[in-house]
Design an enzyme around this catalytic site. Structure first.
Site, PDB file in Angstrom:
ATOM      1  N   CYS A 364       0.790  -1.235   0.000  1.00  0.00           N
ATOM      2  CA  CYS A 364       0.000   0.000   0.000  1.00  0.00           C
ATOM      3  C   CYS A 364       0.827   1.292   0.000  1.00  0.00           C
ATOM      4  O   CYS A 364       0.531   2.192  -0.793  1.00  0.00           O
ATOM      5  CB  CYS A 364      -0.967   0.031   1.177  1.00  0.00           C
ATOM      6  SG  CYS A 364      -1.232  -1.516   2.033  1.00  0.00           S
ATOM      7  N   GLN A 411       1.079 -10.855  -3.371  1.00  0.00           N
ATOM      8  CA  GLN A 411      -0.326 -10.468  -3.369  1.00  0.00           C
ATOM      9  C   GLN A 411      -0.721  -9.904  -4.734  1.00  0.00           C
ATOM     10  O   GLN A 411       0.060  -9.182  -5.355  1.00  0.00           O
ATOM     11  CB  GLN A 411      -0.584  -9.401  -2.298  1.00  0.00           C
ATOM     12  CG  GLN A 411      -0.423  -9.910  -0.872  1.00  0.00           C
ATOM     13  CD  GLN A 411      -0.698  -8.818   0.138  1.00  0.00           C
ATOM     14  OE1 GLN A 411      -0.060  -7.772   0.125  1.00  0.00           O
ATOM     15  NE2 GLN A 411      -1.659  -9.043   1.019  1.00  0.00           N
ATOM     16  N   ASP A 413      -2.306  -7.351  -5.575  1.00  0.00           N
ATOM     17  CA  ASP A 413      -2.736  -6.177  -4.830  1.00  0.00           C
ATOM     18  C   ASP A 413      -3.204  -5.068  -5.760  1.00  0.00           C
ATOM     19  O   ASP A 413      -2.613  -4.868  -6.830  1.00  0.00           O
ATOM     20  CB  ASP A 413      -1.558  -5.655  -3.996  1.00  0.00           C
ATOM     21  CG  ASP A 413      -1.930  -5.434  -2.550  1.00  0.00           C
ATOM     22  OD1 ASP A 413      -3.125  -5.395  -2.257  1.00  0.00           O
ATOM     23  OD2 ASP A 413      -1.012  -5.306  -1.723  1.00  0.00           O
ATOM     24  N   LYS A 494     -14.692  -3.377   5.790  1.00  0.00           N
ATOM     25  CA  LYS A 494     -14.233  -4.233   4.688  1.00  0.00           C
ATOM     26  C   LYS A 494     -15.279  -5.280   4.353  1.00  0.00           C
ATOM     27  O   LYS A 494     -16.179  -5.578   5.138  1.00  0.00           O
ATOM     28  CB  LYS A 494     -12.919  -4.923   5.067  1.00  0.00           C
ATOM     29  CG  LYS A 494     -13.029  -5.859   6.267  1.00  0.00           C
ATOM     30  CD  LYS A 494     -11.720  -6.578   6.540  1.00  0.00           C
ATOM     31  CE  LYS A 494     -11.844  -7.482   7.777  1.00  0.00           C
ATOM     32  NZ  LYS A 494     -10.641  -8.318   7.971  1.00  0.00           N
ATOM     33  N   HIS A 540      -8.456  -0.734  -0.773  1.00  0.00           N
ATOM     34  CA  HIS A 540      -7.533  -1.851  -0.968  1.00  0.00           C
ATOM     35  C   HIS A 540      -8.358  -3.007  -1.525  1.00  0.00           C
ATOM     36  O   HIS A 540      -9.481  -3.238  -1.070  1.00  0.00           O
ATOM     37  CB  HIS A 540      -6.938  -2.343   0.360  1.00  0.00           C
ATOM     38  CG  HIS A 540      -6.212  -1.316   1.154  1.00  0.00           C
ATOM     39  ND1 HIS A 540      -4.853  -1.353   1.347  1.00  0.00           N
ATOM     40  CD2 HIS A 540      -6.654  -0.225   1.835  1.00  0.00           C
ATOM     41  CE1 HIS A 540      -4.485  -0.345   2.118  1.00  0.00           C
ATOM     42  NE2 HIS A 540      -5.569   0.356   2.431  1.00  0.00           N
TER      43      HIS A 540
END
Length: 662
Positions: A364, A411, A413, A494, A540
């Site tokens: 991130c 990941q 991501d 989330k 995310h």
């Protein structure tokens, strides 16, 4: 305590007896929002008895204001109470925790001087960590089970007692692991013990009323486990078991367990040549063999095409950053123990100047810095960055588990920066992409929305808007969801997606997370339509989650037989004799030219060995090539699940391989 009978003349169920002057002082709220009136000091059992004798007989425990408790738990005015029976999902934890204590009692009876660690209920069962002179083997489990069965038969009650810290240390003076736990308890912590038969344990509880409530149980395996998961501590023996209220449920579980053992990705990963582990490399750091690397690259390539088509931009960020990045992001303070830090001399040998660096546990911060590299207008949003980024986290060595939990993993991501009016559409688009991914592999799935925890950042308005947006996105996609109250991250709510595999197990995979924290910490903005600086919302998201873990799930889901498009080797060609080898290579080239991944088994081995090798490798198609095939210009084809498909022209298989490409 008053033991008046429940009044049969009042529908409210008030406690009443002629001449009794005890006053009703408590209103207890039941799951259907109705209320029961009970006298002061009444317990969960008293409540069950007031409802019906049958319920009291079936009761195993309770849930008071959301917390699991014993039947003996004293109630207070206004408590919300659910009575737990063997039909209650939550009751399994009581059963299994109680079974762990019965296991410990049996070990004490059989082996005498046992040092006890912890014995919790866990997903699928329970375990107890112990230190004793005797090395427990699977051959001992039946003997231990026999003693446990006798303890269950004896209907021994579980007795709870509150003790002081000094009393607890005296009680467990010969139990070093228990004393360690006691000394670490906060000063104001209530310390409780539970006694069943002659075994007394330090325990928060709760438990079933007595051992006769334990239905069907089975000890399943023995393993080593470091005390508290730390390799620096003693290694104990961990005895695993499971328990159910009904034998049929136990039998069903054991069948699933046997199937899961056959599908274990650690064994299949080795058999299929996917990956290896090395003590020299370190725990939790998988090394991918050529076939494993190929599968991962195929997965990434397939997803990359989907992401480009949906407006994502690929980025690449470093594996390490100066500690300043992690201090800004908050990881330095809140995630330090899970990271790897080191010093770098950025000066000279004569005048050293050391800087601290950290290996990234997450992608991130890099994506936030990339966003901050440019000035953004409201018209530019959303910005969607994605990366197949490898990260490293300091997991305890006792916690690592093949590909499912590793210290180094990649990941898939992505981080999206958007306006608040774009959140619903962006989350819905992520859920659509997630559905594409999960449907490709035949997974069914469930969604769970985790809401604001007790400790969090961000205004009430931000949280309400974010949580509402997640719910609306699920509803837009017609995706049912459960609410997991208070389990969001401190920086935002989330959605977690849990997939169900071929044998019914649930796995946590995709996540969509709203983040109020990093945009604030890195002070990122965009220019609004009113020409003011506004803070973007940050999302995310990961679809596979960890590629390693997702690959492990796929291996177990398919029992190693990966779908044709993903199989590292799609076809093996088995020439019967040396004179057939050249033709085998010619056919291999023809199939490869159509996108196929082909191997020729030309080793000087008997045909049965070659066939067995291909079957063990779970290769989708097998070609046997001999004189007959050369004469008729065909190939003899065998498919791994359908068996012999007869003679085909090469072009037919080539077309199948070409169509399978993603």
């Amino acid at each position: 305590m008053c033991r008046c009978l429940v009044c049969t003349r009042h529908k409210a169920g008030a406690w009443y007896a002629p001449g009794c002057e005890e006053r009703i002082v408590m209103n207890i709220v039941l799951p259907d929002h109705s209320q029961k009136n009970l006298p002061e000091h009444a317990s969960v059992f008293d409540l069950a008895q007031s409802i019906s004798p049958a319920l009291a007989k079936a009761a195993l425990g309770g849930q008071v204001n959301g917390a699991l408790v014993d039947l003996s738990c004293e109630l207070h005015d206004g408590d919300e109470v659910t009575i737990l029976t063997d039909k209650s999902k939550e009751a399994l934890d009581l059963l299994r925790h109680s079974s762990a204590h019965v296991l410990a009692h049996a070990l004490k009876d059989l082996y005498g001087d046992v040092k006890f660690g912890v014995g919790p209920a866990v997903e699928g069962g329970f375990y107890y960590d112990v230190e004793l002179d005797h090395s427990i083997s699977v051959d001992d489990l039946e003997h231990i089970e026999e003693r446990m069965a006798q303890l269950v038969h004896d209907a021994l009650p579980f007795k709870r007692e509150v003790v002081s810290r000094d009393e607890a240390l005296k009680l467990f003076a010969d139990q070093p692991f228990k004393c360690e736990l006691i000394r670490e308890l906060p000063e104001n912590e209530t310390i409780t013990t539970y006694t069943v038969g002659t075994f007394r344990d330090l325990c928060r509880g709760p438990h079933v009323p007595d051992t006769s409530k334990i239905g069907a149980f089975k000890l399943t395996k023995v393993a080593g486990a470091y005390w508290r998961g730390d390799a620096e501590n003693k290694q104990l023996q961990r005895i695993y078991g499971t328990a159910f209220f009904k034998k049929r449920d136990l039998d069903s579980y054991l069948t699933t367990l046997a199937e899961a053992e056959k599908r274990d990705h650690r064994k299949l990963g080795k058999d299929l040549g996917i990956y290896m582990m090395s003590d020299m490399a370190g725990a939790g750091l998988p090394l991918y063999l050529p076939k494993g690397a190929q599968v991962i690259r195929i997965l990434e390539s397939w997803l990359r095409k989907e992401l480009y088509a949906r407006g994502y931009k690929e980025v690449i960020t470093p594996h390490i950053y100066k500690a300043d990045v992690w201090k800004t992001s908050g990881h330095y303070d809140f995630y330090h123990d899970n990271m790897y830090f080191f010093k770098v001399n950025e000066g000279t040998d004569e005048q050293p100047r050391y800087s601290e660096y950290g290996v990234k546990p997450m992608n991130c911060p890099g994506h936030v810095m990339l966003y901050a590299n440019s000035i953004h207008s409201y018209k530019d949003l959303p910005v969607r960055f994605f990366e197949f980024g490898t990260v490293y986290r300091h997991e305890m060595s006792g916690a690592v588990h093949g590909l499912m939990r590793a210290r180094g993993f990649t990941q898939d991501d992505a981080h999206l920066f958007c306006r608040k009016d774009q959140i619903v559409d962006e989350v819905a688009a992520i859920l659509d992409l997630m559905d594409t991914v999960m449907s490709e592999f035949g997974f069914t799935y469930e969604a769970e929305i985790s809401t604001r925890p007790e400790k969090s950042i961000g205004s009430d308005a931000m949280w309400e808007q974010a949580e509402t947006a997640l719910k609306k996105a699920c509803e837009l996609r017609k995706l049912p969801y459960e609410i997991n109250e208070g389990d969001g991250a401190f920086y935002g709510p989330k959605i977690d997606i849990k997939v169900r595999d071929a044998i019914g197990r649930m796995w946590q995979c995709s996540t969509v997370q709203v983040d109020f924290n990093l945009p604030e910490r890195f002070n990122i903005t965009y220019r609004s339509a009113d020409n003011t600086e506004e803070r973007p919302f940050m999302l995310h998201r990961a679809l596979f989650g960890s590629i390693e873990r997702f690959l492990g799930i796929l291996i177990e889901h398919y029992a190693g037989a990966l779908p044709l498009w993903l199989a590292p080797t799609q076809v093996v060609i088995l020439p019967i004799a040396d004179r057939h080898k050249q033709a085998a290579h010619d056919i291999a080239k023809q199939l490869t030219d159509h996108g196929g991944r082909v191997e020729v088994y030309e080793q000087n081995e008997p045909m049965r060995i070659k066939i067995a090798k291909a079957q063990t490798s779970k290769v989708p198609y097998m070609i046997v090539l001999g004189d007959k095939e050369l004469e008729t210009n065909t190939i003899s084809v065998r498919e791994r699940s359908e068996g012999d498909l007869g003679s085909w022209p090469v072009e037919k298989l080539a077309a199948i391989l070409q169509a399978a490409q993603k």
